[in-house]
Write a protein that holds these residues in place. Structure first.
Motif, PDB file in Angstrom:
ATOM      1  N   GLU A  35     102.390  30.772  83.521  1.00 55.06           N
ATOM      2  CA  GLU A  35     100.991  30.705  83.947  1.00 55.06           C
ATOM      3  C   GLU A  35     100.189  29.716  83.097  1.00 55.06           C
ATOM      4  O   GLU A  35      99.325  28.991  83.611  1.00 55.06           O
ATOM      5  N   LEU A  36     100.477  29.679  81.801  1.00 53.39           N
ATOM      6  CA  LEU A  36      99.760  28.762  80.917  1.00 53.39           C
ATOM      7  C   LEU A  36     100.063  27.310  81.271  1.00 53.39           C
ATOM      8  O   LEU A  36      99.148  26.487  81.369  1.00 53.39           O
ATOM      9  N   VAL A  37     101.347  26.997  81.464  1.00 53.17           N
ATOM     10  CA  VAL A  37     101.721  25.620  81.806  1.00 53.17           C
ATOM     11  C   VAL A  37     101.122  25.225  83.149  1.00 53.17           C
ATOM     12  O   VAL A  37     100.635  24.097  83.320  1.00 53.17           O
ATOM     13  N   LEU A  38     101.140  26.151  84.101  1.00 48.03           N
ATOM     14  CA  LEU A  38     100.550  25.856  85.406  1.00 48.03           C
ATOM     15  C   LEU A  38      99.042  25.637  85.288  1.00 48.03           C
ATOM     16  O   LEU A  38      98.483  24.736  85.933  1.00 48.03           O
ATOM     17  N   LEU A  39      98.367  26.445  84.450  1.00 49.63           N
ATOM     18  CA  LEU A  39      96.930  26.261  84.207  1.00 49.63           C
ATOM     19  C   LEU A  39      96.664  24.881  83.617  1.00 49.63           C
ATOM     20  O   LEU A  39      95.748  24.168  84.064  1.00 49.63           O
ATOM     21  N   TYR A  40      97.459  24.493  82.631  1.00 52.06           N
ATOM     22  CA  TYR A  40      97.276  23.181  82.008  1.00 52.06           C
ATOM     23  C   TYR A  40      97.480  22.061  83.027  1.00 52.06           C
ATOM     24  O   TYR A  40      96.777  21.047  83.003  1.00 52.06           O
ATOM     25  N   TRP A  41      98.452  22.240  83.902  1.00 55.68           N
ATOM     26  CA  TRP A  41      98.680  21.227  84.946  1.00 55.68           C
ATOM     27  C   TRP A  41      97.470  21.131  85.873  1.00 55.68           C
ATOM     28  O   TRP A  41      97.043  20.021  86.237  1.00 55.68           O
ATOM     29  N   GLN A  42      96.912  22.286  86.241  1.00 56.28           N
ATOM     30  CA  GLN A  42      95.762  22.292  87.137  1.00 56.28           C
ATOM     31  C   GLN A  42      94.541  21.640  86.483  1.00 56.28           C
ATOM     32  O   GLN A  42      93.802  20.888  87.121  1.00 56.28           O
ATOM     33  N   ILE A  43      94.331  21.923  85.185  1.00 61.43           N
ATOM     34  CA  ILE A  43      93.226  21.283  84.463  1.00 61.43           C
ATOM     35  C   ILE A  43      93.443  19.775  84.416  1.00 61.43           C
ATOM     36  O   ILE A  43      92.520  18.981  84.669  1.00 61.43           O
ATOM     37  N   GLY A  44      94.671  19.374  84.106  1.00 63.24           N
ATOM     38  CA  GLY A  44      94.985  17.944  84.049  1.00 63.24           C
ATOM     39  C   GLY A  44      94.792  17.264  85.389  1.00 63.24           C
ATOM     40  O   GLY A  44      94.287  16.130  85.449  1.00 63.24           O
ATOM     41  N   LYS A  76      93.384  28.064  71.583  1.00 60.30           N
ATOM     42  CA  LYS A  76      93.577  26.869  70.764  1.00 60.30           C
ATOM     43  C   LYS A  76      94.022  25.647  71.572  1.00 60.30           C
ATOM     44  O   LYS A  76      94.266  24.596  71.001  1.00 60.30           O
ATOM     45  N   GLY A  77      94.127  25.790  72.898  1.00 61.74           N
ATOM     46  CA  GLY A  77      94.717  24.721  73.693  1.00 61.74           C
ATOM     47  C   GLY A  77      93.748  23.718  74.279  1.00 61.74           C
ATOM     48  O   GLY A  77      94.158  22.895  75.104  1.00 61.74           O
ATOM     49  N   PHE A  78      92.471  23.756  73.866  1.00 63.49           N
ATOM     50  CA  PHE A  78      91.483  22.896  74.513  1.00 63.49           C
ATOM     51  C   PHE A  78      90.982  21.785  73.594  1.00 63.49           C
ATOM     52  O   PHE A  78      89.826  21.351  73.703  1.00 63.49           O
ATOM     53  N   TYR A  85      97.046  15.439  77.008  1.00 58.53           N
ATOM     54  CA  TYR A  85      98.401  15.801  77.420  1.00 58.53           C
ATOM     55  C   TYR A  85      98.385  16.428  78.817  1.00 58.53           C
ATOM     56  O   TYR A  85      99.275  16.172  79.638  1.00 58.53           O
ATOM     57  N   MET A  86      97.384  17.260  79.092  1.00 63.20           N
ATOM     58  CA  MET A  86      97.284  17.891  80.410  1.00 63.20           C
ATOM     59  C   MET A  86      97.128  16.833  81.492  1.00 63.20           C
ATOM     60  O   MET A  86      97.753  16.922  82.561  1.00 63.20           O
ATOM     61  N   ARG A  87      96.294  15.842  81.221  1.00 57.64           N
ATOM     62  CA  ARG A  87      96.102  14.763  82.185  1.00 57.64           C
ATOM     63  C   ARG A  87      97.404  13.996  82.401  1.00 57.64           C
ATOM     64  O   ARG A  87      97.785  13.705  83.540  1.00 57.64           O
ATOM     65  N   ALA A  88      98.091  13.672  81.301  1.00 60.33           N
ATOM     66  CA  ALA A  88      99.364  12.950  81.407  1.00 60.33           C
ATOM     67  C   ALA A  88     100.416  13.798  82.117  1.00 60.33           C
ATOM     68  O   ALA A  88     101.236  13.280  82.883  1.00 60.33           O
ATOM     69  N   PHE A  89     100.374  15.093  81.885  1.00 60.92           N
ATOM     70  CA  PHE A  89     101.312  16.034  82.520  1.00 60.92           C
ATOM     71  C   PHE A  89     101.124  16.029  84.034  1.00 60.92           C
ATOM     72  O   PHE A  89     102.096  15.938  84.799  1.00 60.92           O
ATOM     73  N   ALA A  90      99.869  16.116  84.472  1.00 62.49           N
ATOM     74  CA  ALA A  90      99.579  16.105  85.907  1.00 62.49           C
ATOM     75  C   ALA A  90      99.922  14.754  86.531  1.00 62.49           C
ATOM     76  O   ALA A  90     100.370  14.692  87.681  1.00 62.49           O
TER      77      ALA A  90
END
Length: 273
Positions: A35-44, A76-78, A85-90
């Motif tokens: 869920e965390l990785v998916l959230l980061y992808w969505q933010i990115g 701590k992830g923001f 990284y989130m942007r690059a991930f997406a």
């Protein structure tokens, strides 16, 4: 007798409960990571979309990081760096289904390592699959990337395709790598064969990691007896997926034809014994 039996039953009951609790913790951790990785992808993806469609500049990431950290101080992830990284991930993985099925199955910082160190999408996918299959830590993943495992896997020159039956031939070809990377030995160019052998044995964990999955160390200077005469094999391994022994004979000089004859002798002796 009854009290002893009851105590034995209780001990087994307690072990079963501990195992169930531990398994539940692992499943929960995996679910949280997904869920965390998916959230980061969505933010990115949202950052990337607005930058592309609405012309938002790079400064928006710093502002967004400040506002998110203010709203979620316990997370701590923001940081600006992590949002990048989130942007690059997406950007690297535009398909949400791919993220759910593969990228979200490994920890976030594994994904960051792959973004930093592996630019080819096919190669990156391969490392994700290997990480899932073998449970690599981030340090091991980094080691495998820096030692160029993807490019070395299955490239050793062998005659396996002619001498082994499927599927053993393909598995053997995939496991062997060329060239083997022994940087961790820190040996000079003038090292003698026994020095190399001793260093490999002294760092057997690193050596096994470099060889790949499935190798078990049997011994060094392993004695065999043929026709009443004793010989010694430099290094002997057993591969528990191929179900066969692997003989390593160390040389510090250019290849000579008689080396092949010596190896054939060792292999034949191991097969016979």
């Amino acid at each position: 007798m009854e009290s002893d039996l009851s105590l034995e039953n209780y001990d087994q009951f307690l072990r079963d409960l501990k195992e169930r609790i531990q398994n539940a913790k692992i499943r929960a951790a995996v679910a949280v990571n997904r869920e965390l990785v998916l959230l980061y992808w969505q933010i990115g993806r949202e950052i990337l979309t607005r930058q592309q469609q609405q012309g938002w500049g790079a400064k928006v990431i710093n502002r967004l990081a400040k506002d998110l950290q203010k709203s979620f101080p316990e997370m701590k992830g923001f940081s600006p760096r992590n949002l990048k990284y989130m942007r690059a991930f997406a950007e690297a993985y535009p398909d949400e289904q791919f993220v759910q099925q593969l990228a979200a199955q490994i920890p976030w910082f594994h994904n960051c390592t792959l973004l930093d160190k592996v630019k080819d999408p096919t190669e990156r996918l391969w490392y994700i699959q290997q990480t899932i299959q073998y449970g690599w830590s981030r340090s091991i993943l980094t080691h495998q990337i820096e030692s160029k495992l993807y490019h070395r896997q299955g490239t050793a020159t062998t005659n396996f395709s002619q001498t082994l039956q499927e599927p053993q031939s393909d598995l053997a070809q995939q496991i062997l790598k060329d060239p083997y990377n022994f940087d961790f030995l820190s040996l000079g160019k003038e090292a003698q064969e026994r020095d190399i052998e001793n260093a490999l044995v002294a760092r057997i964990r690193d050596f096994l990691l470099e060889l790949g999955v499935g190798f078990a160390f049997v011994g060094s200077q392993y004695p065999i007896e043929v026709s009443g005469k004793q010989y010694r094999i430099d290094l002997l391994f057993y591969h528990f997926r191929l179900h066969c022994f692997v003989v390593i004979d160390l040389k510090t000089v250019e290849f000579e034809p008689e080396f092949s004859g010596q190896m054939n002798f060792y292999v034949s002796a191991i097969d016979d014994l």
